[in-house]
Design a protein around this motif. Sequence first.
Motif, PDB file in Angstrom:
ATOM      1  N   PRO A 253       4.220   5.814  88.388  1.00 47.56           N
ATOM      2  CA  PRO A 253       2.931   5.914  88.497  1.00 47.56           C
ATOM      3  C   PRO A 253       2.158   6.648  89.596  1.00 47.56           C
ATOM      4  O   PRO A 253       2.876   7.270  90.338  1.00 47.56           O
ATOM      5  N   PRO A 281       5.747   4.810  78.351  1.00 45.73           N
ATOM      6  CA  PRO A 281       4.440   4.472  79.086  1.00 45.73           C
ATOM      7  C   PRO A 281       4.382   4.792  80.365  1.00 45.73           C
ATOM      8  O   PRO A 281       5.283   5.499  81.117  1.00 45.73           O
ATOM      9  N   GLY A 282       3.274   4.871  81.077  1.00 50.86           N
ATOM     10  CA  GLY A 282       2.851   5.040  82.493  1.00 50.86           C
ATOM     11  C   GLY A 282       1.713   4.806  82.904  1.00 50.86           C
ATOM     12  O   GLY A 282       0.759   3.944  82.278  1.00 50.86           O
ATOM     13  N   ASN A 283       1.417   5.101  84.206  1.00 50.28           N
ATOM     14  CA  ASN A 283       0.144   4.348  84.818  1.00 50.28           C
ATOM     15  C   ASN A 283      -0.367   5.473  85.582  1.00 50.28           C
ATOM     16  O   ASN A 283       0.492   6.095  86.448  1.00 50.28           O
TER      17      ASN A 283
HETATM   18  C1  NAG Z   1       1.845  -0.235  85.101  1.00 49.30           C
HETATM   19  O1  NAG Z   1       1.099  -0.984  85.963  1.00 49.30           O
HETATM   20  C2  NAG Z   1       1.329  -2.423  85.604  1.00 49.30           C
HETATM   21  C3  NAG Z   1       0.623  -3.228  86.450  1.00 49.30           C
HETATM   22  O2  NAG Z   1      -0.364  -2.817  87.115  1.00 49.30           O
HETATM   23  C4  NAG Z   1       2.849  -2.610  85.524  1.00 49.30           C
HETATM   24  O3  NAG Z   1       2.793  -4.153  85.065  1.00 49.30           O
HETATM   25  C5  NAG Z   1       3.415  -1.826  84.508  1.00 49.30           C
HETATM   26  O4  NAG Z   1       4.866  -2.206  84.386  1.00 49.30           O
HETATM   27  C6  NAG Z   1       3.336  -0.465  84.953  1.00 49.30           C
HETATM   28  N1  NAG Z   1       3.874   0.422  83.921  1.00 49.30           N
HETATM   29  C7  NAG Z   1       4.422   1.501  84.133  1.00 49.30           C
HETATM   30  C8  NAG Z   1       5.253   2.169  83.193  1.00 49.30           C
HETATM   31  O5  NAG Z   1       4.833   1.952  85.524  1.00 49.30           O
END
Ligand code: NAG
Length: 400
Positions: A253, A281-283
């Motif tokens: 992230p 996926p990512g944040n």
């Molecule tokens: C993104 O953040 C959420 C909670 O903030 C978490 O549940 C999720 O696993 C995270 N995804 C990634 C790909 O890091």
Amino acid sequence: MGLESNVATISLLLILVSTANATRVFDVRNYGAKPNSDITKAVTRAWNDACAYQGSSKVLVPAATYRVGTVNFLGPCKGPIEFNVLGSIQSPGDPKYFKGDCWISFGKINHLTVSGKGEFDGQGQTAWGRSGCSKNSYCVRLPISLRFDFVTNSIVRDITSVNSKQFHINVFGSQNLTFDHVTIIAPHNSPNTDGIHIGRSTNIKVIDSKISTGDDCISLGDGSRDILIKGVICGPGHGISVGSLGKYQNEQPVSGIRVIGCTLTNTQTGVRIKTWPQSYPGNATNMRFENIIMNNVDNPIFINQGYCPWNQCKSQLPSNVKISKVVFKNIRGTSRTKEAVEIICSKTLPCKNVELRDIDLKYNGKDGPATSRCVNVNNPLIGGHQNPPACTITTLKKQV
Ligand SMILES: *[C@@H]1O[C@H](CO)[C@@H](O)[C@H](O)[C@H]1NC(C)=O
Ligand SMILES: *[C@@H]1O[C@H](CO)[C@@H](O)[C@H](O)[C@H]1NC(C)=O
């Protein structure tokens, strides 16, 4: 005790204190370095001795022009170490002389200082025109000028990087590393010459620095956390970017990004967040862009979740990178494109908690005024002065 003996005692103490803290200098000239020659061996030996020294050490590259091939300055070192460049260090021109993807790297060092009014000259003009470089991909075979890998509690100040073949500076796996009064120079049309790229690193600062280059002035890749970019003057270049994110599996992230008090001039895009469509996926969260001046900038405020250069992806599939808590505050100046504010988020993961406050961007062209576009932005928070009126037409496509 008389006054004289007091003075003598104090002087002796001062001498003792100063020798205890004295930095031992390892001058490359003492290792055979001669101006206008290749000093790869001399500088490597000076580094090795400095790094093994039990105390504070300094490798000195004096004010002259020297040539250096690929070098890896590796720690851990026995004490704090400084790499002080007063002269010009020049890279081999032809990329075929490089082993690996880098020219000069600093690795696994705690308490490193890179300093001096000198320069690292990547001689990129000999490489940029090579086939495959500007068109298809990342010029992967061209070396990055300076790498900092697993460097902690360190500072890079005053130095200049000119004409890198690929990125000027790459930071990876590092913590508490500050770039202060650094100058980066390359022509606006030099491909992939990002100024400073940061990835998988925490507590990195870029302060009071001047970056003119052919790609992003600063780009923040996955795993960038607690990053402060302050007082940076950018342009020409592609602005200050988070991303691109989502291209690879298991990206970390991005969070805690502050871009404050910067000036961007004649850049292609200003402050932007870019993620690939059809992505892993990512944040990316907690990103703040504040007190920024835009002079004649394309797309000054830009979130693009369909980033896809060279048409190498299926851009109709949405991005899986989740963007939240983004603040754009007090951003003013002029836009070279009519659409001054563009926030295009993912259909499956709309942006959350986007705030726009005190925005004043005038469009330079005759078919004005400036406009904005928001797509898939969940309840944006709009406050203060707004030119262009932001997110008035919000297209929100809710997934069922
Ligand atoms: C993104 O953040 C959420 C909670 O903030 C978490 O549940 C999720 O696993 C995270 N995804 C990634 C790909 O890091
Ligand atoms: C960060 O690095 C600087 C420069 O070496 C040092 O002075 C400072 O104490 C470090 N901060 C922390 C929290 O270790």
